[in-house]
Structures are given as C-alpha cells and as structure tokens.
Write a protein that holds these residues in place. Structure first.
Motif, PDB file in Angstrom:
ATOM      1  N   PHE A  60       6.808  10.585 -13.014  1.00  0.00           N
ATOM      2  CA  PHE A  60       6.935  11.592 -11.850  1.00  0.00           C
ATOM      3  C   PHE A  60       7.586  12.978 -11.605  1.00  0.00           C
ATOM      4  N   ASP A 103       8.478   4.001  -5.565  1.00  0.00           N
ATOM      5  CA  ASP A 103       7.040   4.110  -6.256  1.00  0.00           C
ATOM      6  C   ASP A 103       7.756   4.591  -7.447  1.00  0.00           C
ATOM      7  N   ASP A 114       2.989   2.037 -13.518  1.00  0.00           N
ATOM      8  CA  ASP A 114       2.684   3.076 -12.037  1.00  0.00           C
ATOM      9  C   ASP A 114       3.252   1.704 -11.465  1.00  0.00           C
ATOM     10  N   SER A 115       4.018   1.759 -10.024  1.00  0.00           N
ATOM     11  CA  SER A 115       4.010   0.597  -9.421  1.00  0.00           C
ATOM     12  C   SER A 115       5.108   0.784  -8.377  1.00  0.00           C
ATOM     13  N   GLU A 210      -3.418   0.348  -4.678  1.00  0.00           N
ATOM     14  CA  GLU A 210      -2.399   0.873  -3.840  1.00  0.00           C
ATOM     15  C   GLU A 210      -2.163   0.568  -2.644  1.00  0.00           C
TER      16      GLU A 210
HETATM   17 MG    MG Z   1       2.556   4.890  -7.481  1.00  0.00          MG
END
Ligand code: MG
Ligand code: MG
Length: 257
Positions: A60, A103, A114-115, A210
C-alpha cells in the motif's frame, strides 16, 4: 484497472502463498500489540518491521489508484469506528472500545497478498461485538461460495444474503477484487449482487473477498485527506478480507496461518 482475470500457474501460486503468509504474520503481530493507548502509527511501524524481516515489500505504501492521486502514505491502513477503509496511520491514540480495522498488503516475488481484520481495543460493547461477528462470518460464507464454475455473483449474493437479513448494510462503492502481480485485478467482487451472474470463477484465479458491513446506511464519503472512507451517517463499520486461490478442491485461503 480491471480487465481480464489472470490465471496463476502452480509456480506463481507458490509466490502468492508466500505473500499471503507474510500478510498473515503481520496481522498476527498487530493482534498481539493492539491495546488502548497505542497509536495507529505504532501499528504501522510494527507492520513494517515484520514485512522487512521477511524480505517482503508493503503493497500500500505509495499506492496510487489513479494517475495523479495522492500516494497512500502508510504501510497499512488503520480505520477506526465510522472509518470503513483506507484510514491513514499517524498520531491518533486508540481508545478503549475503538473498533479498529487493519488492512495489510505485502509483495513477495512480485505478487501481492491482501487481508483485513476488525479488532476491538479492549472489550467493546455488544453492538460492536455483534457487528464484528456478522462481518467475520459473512467473509467465511463468501469464501465457501468461491468455487470453480461458480460466478462472482454467487459470492456477492451469499454475502448479501447473510448480512442484510441480520439488519446490517453492505458498502457498495468498494469491492473485493482479483489479485496477483497487481494489487487490484479483474474481476471486481461486489458484496451485493445476484447469484448466477458475473464472471465465472476458474481454477488458478486468485481473489480477495472483503465484506464491509455498516450498522446504518451503506453510503460512504471520503474525507479531505483524499483517502479515508467513512460511513455517510458516521455510524460503525467493520471489514474482513482474505486472499484466496480457486483450486480444484475449493477455495484455498492464502492469508491464513
Ligand atoms: Mg485489503
Ligand atoms: Mg483488497
């Protein structure tokens, strides 16, 4: 940003498992250190340590969704209470009872994981605990629907069918997504939709599901920092996310330990 879903080779899936594992380790670390009194910036620095120690890169930091946008300034997103996603880590001190959405994204061998999780600082109240539980279970249900041959709409309808009868709303302007060499790939995975519709899921696709679940309206606003997404009515929101691969045997969660 969204074009055609990419099918990952067995070799590429190995890298994606590695990226997912780093993300899962970061989230484990953040669960250990989160408590009332720490700042969101502290969580960001702890995340960076784990990512660096594993030889990975954050997904990110510096991310620009469209050309000319302000690059995301954090390693992770930290979103509190009415903030849904894309909260920027900084000096804000987490208070007892805050709903904390974390995140995390990491890159290994050029592939992203991605989690996201929602944690409560301290015990929280019944309203918060129920919101978190419904959102967590909505993700579980969505993952179970992610089978080869099913369609994206089957995931959306499953999540919606679990959440809305329980009296909550689902964010619509932000969705799950395919993932691979890019953080956001095709297809988009909405959290509301109609079963049997949308792109078909195939073995080798890797996607992020998500659900973002709101106590009040599904409508959202973006704060003046151009990043933080909040509920339009400033009521609470929760968010869970996993990266998963579609395999012949069903969904394989890549961001769980
Ligand atoms: Mg995410
Ligand atoms: Mg995502």
């Amino acid at each position: 940003m969204f074009r055609v879903p990419t099918i990952k080779s067995a070799r590429e899936l190995i890298s994606m498992r590695a990226a997912g594992r780093v993300v899962a380790e970061v989230i484990e670390r953040l669960k250990e250190v989160l408590e009332p009194g720490v700042t969101t910036g502290y969580l960001d620095r702890e995340a960076r340590k784990v990512i660096s120690k594993r030889g990975a890169e954050p997904s990110f930091l510096g991310y620009t969704p469209i050309p000319g946008a302000i690059p995301f300034p954090g390693v992770i997103c930290t979103s509190l209470n009415e903030e849904i996603v894309h909260g920027i880590p900084g000096d804000r001190v987490i208070q007892d009872g805050d709903l904390v959405k974390l995140d995390v994204g990491a890159i290994v061998d050029g592939f992203h994981g991605d989690s996201a999780v929602t944690l409560i600082a301290g015990d929280g109240d019944k309203t918060e605990r129920e919101l978190v539980e419904v959102t967590r279970r909505a993700l579980e249900q969505g993952i179970l629907a992610a089978r080869s041959g099913a369609r994206v709409g089957d995931i959306s309808a499953t999540v919606e069918g679990f959440v809305r009868p329980r009296g909550y709303e689902l964010v619509r302007e932000y969705t799950g997504h395919g993932i691979g060499r890019r953080l956001h790939e095709a297809p988009q995975i909405p959290n509301v939709g109609v079963g049997g519709q949308g792109p078909q899921l195939r073995v080798g696709m890797v996607i992020c599901i998500e659900p973002m679940v709101n106590i009040g309206t599904w409508r959202t606003e973006v704060l003046d920092n151009d990043w933080t997404v909040v509920t339009a009515d400033r009521k609470l929101s929760a968010h869970f996310e996993h990266t998963l691969a579609i395999t012949p045997d069903g969904p394989e969660i890549l961001t769980a330990l």
